[in-house]
Write a protein that holds these residues in place. Structure first.
Motif, PDB file in Angstrom:
ATOM      1  N   ARG A  52       0.826  -1.213   0.000  1.00 13.13           N
ATOM      2  CA  ARG A  52       0.000   0.000   0.000  1.00 13.13           C
ATOM      3  C   ARG A  52       0.859   1.261   0.000  1.00 13.13           C
ATOM      4  O   ARG A  52       0.450   2.288  -0.541  1.00 13.13           O
ATOM      5  CB  ARG A  52      -0.977  -0.023   1.176  1.00 13.13           C
ATOM      6  N   LEU A  55       1.881   1.941  -3.523  1.00 12.54           N
ATOM      7  CA  LEU A  55       0.779   2.425  -4.356  1.00 12.54           C
ATOM      8  C   LEU A  55       0.198   3.760  -3.887  1.00 12.54           C
ATOM      9  O   LEU A  55      -0.867   4.171  -4.354  1.00 12.54           O
ATOM     10  CB  LEU A  55      -0.319   1.360  -4.397  1.00 12.54           C
ATOM     11  N   GLY A  56       0.894   4.407  -2.962  1.00 11.81           N
ATOM     12  CA  GLY A  56       0.441   5.736  -2.534  1.00 11.81           C
ATOM     13  C   GLY A  56      -0.823   5.726  -1.695  1.00 11.81           C
ATOM     14  O   GLY A  56      -1.499   6.743  -1.581  1.00 11.81           O
ATOM     15  N   LEU A  57      -1.168   4.578  -1.111  1.00 11.08           N
ATOM     16  CA  LEU A  57      -2.379   4.498  -0.292  1.00 11.08           C
ATOM     17  C   LEU A  57      -2.053   4.654   1.186  1.00 11.08           C
ATOM     18  O   LEU A  57      -2.908   5.018   1.987  1.00 11.08           O
ATOM     19  CB  LEU A  57      -3.087   3.160  -0.532  1.00 11.08           C
ATOM     20  N   VAL A  58      -0.819   4.331   1.545  1.00  8.20           N
ATOM     21  CA  VAL A  58      -0.346   4.502   2.913  1.00  8.20           C
ATOM     22  C   VAL A  58       0.881   5.406   2.827  1.00  8.20           C
ATOM     23  O   VAL A  58       1.714   5.248   1.929  1.00  8.20           O
ATOM     24  CB  VAL A  58       0.007   3.136   3.548  1.00  8.20           C
ATOM     25  N   ASN A  59       0.948   6.382   3.717  1.00  5.59           N
ATOM     26  CA  ASN A  59       2.069   7.322   3.701  1.00  5.59           C
ATOM     27  C   ASN A  59       3.234   6.750   4.477  1.00  5.59           C
ATOM     28  O   ASN A  59       3.107   6.508   5.677  1.00  5.59           O
ATOM     29  CB  ASN A  59       1.649   8.648   4.339  1.00  5.59           C
TER      30      ASN A  59
ATOM     31  N   LEU B  91      -6.412   4.258  -6.693  1.00  4.35           N
ATOM     32  CA  LEU B  91      -5.466   3.636  -7.621  1.00  4.35           C
ATOM     33  C   LEU B  91      -5.714   4.171  -9.032  1.00  4.35           C
ATOM     34  O   LEU B  91      -4.778   4.447  -9.776  1.00  4.35           O
ATOM     35  CB  LEU B  91      -5.595   2.108  -7.600  1.00  4.35           C
ATOM     36  N   ARG B  96      -6.312  13.515  -5.279  1.00  2.09           N
ATOM     37  CA  ARG B  96      -7.517  13.573  -4.442  1.00  2.09           C
ATOM     38  C   ARG B  96      -8.482  14.666  -4.892  1.00  2.09           C
ATOM     39  O   ARG B  96      -9.693  14.448  -4.953  1.00  2.09           O
ATOM     40  CB  ARG B  96      -7.143  13.820  -2.978  1.00  2.09           C
ATOM     41  N   ARG B 246      -5.950  12.181   2.477  1.00  2.00           N
ATOM     42  CA  ARG B 246      -4.560  11.741   2.367  1.00  2.00           C
ATOM     43  C   ARG B 246      -4.161  10.795   3.480  1.00  2.00           C
ATOM     44  O   ARG B 246      -3.022  10.329   3.533  1.00  2.00           O
ATOM     45  CB  ARG B 246      -3.612  12.951   2.411  1.00  2.00           C
ATOM     46  N   ARG B 247      -5.079  10.526   4.380  1.00  2.00           N
ATOM     47  CA  ARG B 247      -4.738   9.595   5.469  1.00  2.00           C
ATOM     48  C   ARG B 247      -4.531   8.188   4.915  1.00  2.00           C
ATOM     49  O   ARG B 247      -4.965   7.856   3.815  1.00  2.00           O
ATOM     50  CB  ARG B 247      -5.861   9.598   6.513  1.00  2.00           C
ATOM     51  N   ASP B 248      -3.857   7.371   5.738  1.00  4.77           N
ATOM     52  CA  ASP B 248      -3.576   5.997   5.323  1.00  4.77           C
ATOM     53  C   ASP B 248      -4.868   5.244   5.032  1.00  4.77           C
ATOM     54  O   ASP B 248      -5.823   5.324   5.800  1.00  4.77           O
ATOM     55  CB  ASP B 248      -2.836   5.249   6.445  1.00  4.77           C
ATOM     56  N   ILE B 249      -4.878   4.513   3.936  1.00  5.55           N
ATOM     57  CA  ILE B 249      -6.014   3.652   3.621  1.00  5.55           C
ATOM     58  C   ILE B 249      -5.536   2.216   3.796  1.00  5.55           C
ATOM     59  O   ILE B 249      -4.769   1.705   2.976  1.00  5.55           O
ATOM     60  CB  ILE B 249      -6.522   3.919   2.204  1.00  5.55           C
ATOM     61  N   THR B 250      -5.922   1.613   4.895  1.00  2.00           N
ATOM     62  CA  THR B 250      -5.413   0.258   5.198  1.00  2.00           C
ATOM     63  C   THR B 250      -6.541  -0.752   5.253  1.00  2.00           C
ATOM     64  O   THR B 250      -7.699  -0.384   5.226  1.00  2.00           O
ATOM     65  CB  THR B 250      -4.666   0.212   6.544  1.00  2.00           C
TER      66      THR B 250
END
Ligand SMILES: Nc1ncnc2c1ncn2[C@@H]1O[C@H](COP(=O)(O)OP(=O)(O)O)[C@@H](O)[C@H]1O
Ligand SMILES: [Mg+2]
Lengths: 325, 250
Positions: A52, A55-59, B91, B96, B246-250
């Motif tokens: 992630r 893929l730029g989803l997690v900083n 993706l 954003r 922009r927060r983490d997407i987990t």
């Protein structure tokens, strides 16, 4: 920049902390073209977090990942470069597979491109479910749709996060040959799994992670070499004496007595086997013959079993982490 | 941007949510606005529709379901988090603010569709029921003007909803805060501090809904109100795109 032209993905010193949990620590590895790279580690090792971050989803807390020298969000139309099928991705249950793909194909091609979508869904085995709502899909069908989403942009690199989860054995076999076929013509695959056995037939390179740290990054062939240059399993009534002989004549080889089929009570010899690492079956047979040691069994072990042993050793016996998700 | 707009259009129109909300909004308008507005006038002469002002009041209830437009926008944005489609969405388009802009543009149009449903069914119900009462003649120019106001206000509230959703990603939290704001907080502010209230989203919406005809001293001009709503949406969207999205997407 010449280096990145050959190396589609470079991860450098990637670190990710969630509060006081360090999920990934100073991780560096590369994915080479024409190769399937297995990204392995027990549950909670940090695989999904790493993917992630790529893929730029997690900083990332530190470090970065570059695809063709760029960060994911700098790529124009990124899904045409990297196709990703990640864990914990969802689909709207009320939307059908074709509309789900149209949402991406529109951005990629400027039109819905239904012909491409139909072909792709047929290819991943969802040809009968194209207009069915995804809410009714099984886990395996979702994995296939996830793969179709990754493939719709005809990317040069695939990032697959535990793609085997939920697939039946036929699906897993299909996936293996698919990955092999994909990683040609300069394309590459990065595939994560917590099961080495699931990917070992299809990967060229392995990156092994444990508790966020890199423990091995090598070609599978090199890793197999390092895992001992062959292991031989020996049965017989005089294993103690054989062990002494081996220690005298081949000090580099290692011997280990293991319990053998504990349920069978056929005398001392049947309860144990000697696992010799660093010698071939012919070497051990010759030693036994020249030293008059009686043997009942002499088997060269499956190299894959060696690898499994190595994997468990490197990752500190993964099962302890099984629940820390 | 054009392709992203079409993509978002497919995203919205491929599920039922938008027309469910359109039906809810129209039901609200007809059953809680038009129908009681006409039938109650038969019970009490003081509500009599023979007064043109009472008729104007009746027509203004065509915009009574405005909060549904806000919810429409909120649901469009926060639904991505609820259904975990946000991963595939980012993706496809990692930028954003581009995403939020395309989504807002689509929801503006869906907001207009919801408004049209409310106006058509509301006017239809009125035409069916008005013959049962004595009433002042129908001022079609006024009906047209109010209808345009409803369309514009719904479009802008849907945009505002998307922006609110960009700022607050949790669907339930965003809807509850939106409802509390519209139903409780804003009316109180408007009631006690009209000079402040007219600068709030609700005050801006009123300026649009009441059109030029009823524009009193305590409302902005419709144009200013519309711009103000867009400004609120822009600020929320930009802040949301820089922070929550922009927060983490987990
Ligand atoms: N959003 C999050 N908040 C806190 N901890 C997290 C979050 N996501 C992952 N983790 C932690 O990071 C570690 C690595 O998780 P993950 O990357 O999912 O591992 P893997 O995919 O290898 O199973 C785990 O300890 C997990 O609990
Ligand atoms: Mg994982």
């Amino acid at each position: 920049m010449t280096q990145t032209a050959q190396t589609p993905l470079v991860v450098s010193n990637l670190t990710k902390r969630f509060g006081n949990i360090t999920a990934v620590e100073s991780l560096s590895f590369e994915v080479a073209p024409n190769r399937v790279t297995g990204f392995l580690g027990p549950n909670g090792a940090g695989k999904t977090t790493t993917l992630r971050c790529i893929l730029g989803l997690v900083n990332p807390s530190a470090g970065d990942a570059r695809i063709d020298g760029k960060s994911y969000s700098e790529l124009p139309n990124p899904t045409a470069v990297v196709g990703a099928a990640l864990e914990a991705t969802g689909f709207h249950p009320g939307r059908n597979a074709r509309d789900t793909l149209r949402i991406r194909s529109t951005v990629l091609y400027g039109s819905r491109d239904d012909k491409r979508i139909t072909e792709l869904l047929n290819y991943v085995g969802l040809g009968d479910a194209i207009t069915r709502k995804v809410g009714g899909y099984s886990l395996g069908m979702r994995q296939r749709l996830n793969l179709a989403m990754a493939l719709i942009g005809e990317p040069r690199m695939l990032i697959l996060d535990e793609p085997g989860n939920g697939l039946d054995p036929a699906g897993i076999a299909w996936l293996r040959s698919f990955m092999r076929g994909f990683a040609t013509d300069g394309r590459s695959v990065l595939v994560s799994s917590h099961l080495l056995s699931e990917v070992k037939q299809s990967v060229d390179d392995v990156v092994i992670l444990d508790r966020g740290r890199l423990v091995a990054a090598d070609s599978l062939a090199a890793l197999l070499d390092h895992s001992g240059g062959g292991t031989v399993s020996v049965l017989g009534p005089e294993l103690d004496r054989l062990q002494v002989v081996i220690a005298e004549q081949h000090p580099a080889a290692t011997c280990q007595v293991e319990a053998n089929t504990p349920s069978t009570q056929g005398g001392a010899s049947a309860n144990a086997r000697l696992v010799v690492t660093g010698l071939s079956a012919a070497d051990v047979g010759h030693l036994a013959y020249t030293n008059n040691v009686e043997l009942h069994g002499l088997t060269a072990q499956d190299p894959a079993e060696d690898l499994e042993r190595l994997f468990l050793r490197l990752t500190g016996n993964g099962s302890a982490q099984e629940d820390s998700q | 941007m054009r392709v992203l707009f079409i993509s978002e259009w497919i995203k919205t129109t491929s599920t039922k949510m938008w027309w469910i909300l359109a039906l809810v909004a129209a039901g609200f308008t007809v059953l809680l606005g038009i129908v009681p507005g006409i039938l109650l006038s038969g019970l009490d002469e003081s509500l009599g529709l023979s007064d043109p002002a009472a008729m104007a009041q009746l027509w203004s209830s065509l915009g009574g379901a405005l909060v549904i437009a806000l919810i429409l926008g909120i649901v469009a944005m926060t639904g991505e988090y609820r259904h975990k489609t946000i991963t595939d969405t980012f993706l496809t388009e990692p930028r954003r603010l581009h995403l939020v802009t395309a989504k807002a543009a689509v929801q503006a149009i869906i907001g207009i569709a919801v408004a049209v449903t409310c106006v058509v069914l509301g006017v239809g119900a009125a035409l069916a029921l008005l013959p049962t009462q004595t009433h002042a003649p129908i001022d079609w120019a006024l009906v047209g003007e109010i209808s345009v106001g409803v369309l514009v206000a719904f479009a802008l509230y849907a945009v505002l909803g998307v922006a609110v959703g960009a700022l607050i990603n949790n669907q339930v939290v965003a809807i509850v805060i939106g409802l509390l704001w519209v139903v409780f907080i804003e009316p109180i502010v408007v009631g006690f501090l009209p000079d402040v209230g007219k600068w709030l989203p609700g005050g801006a919406a009123s300026s649009i809904l009441q059109g030029t005809t009823a524009s009193g001293a305590d409302l902005l001009s419709p144009w200013l109100g519309g711009l103000l709503l867009l400004a609120y949406a822009a600020v929320f969207a930009v802040v949301g795109a820089q922070t929550t999205l922009r927060r983490d997407i987990t």
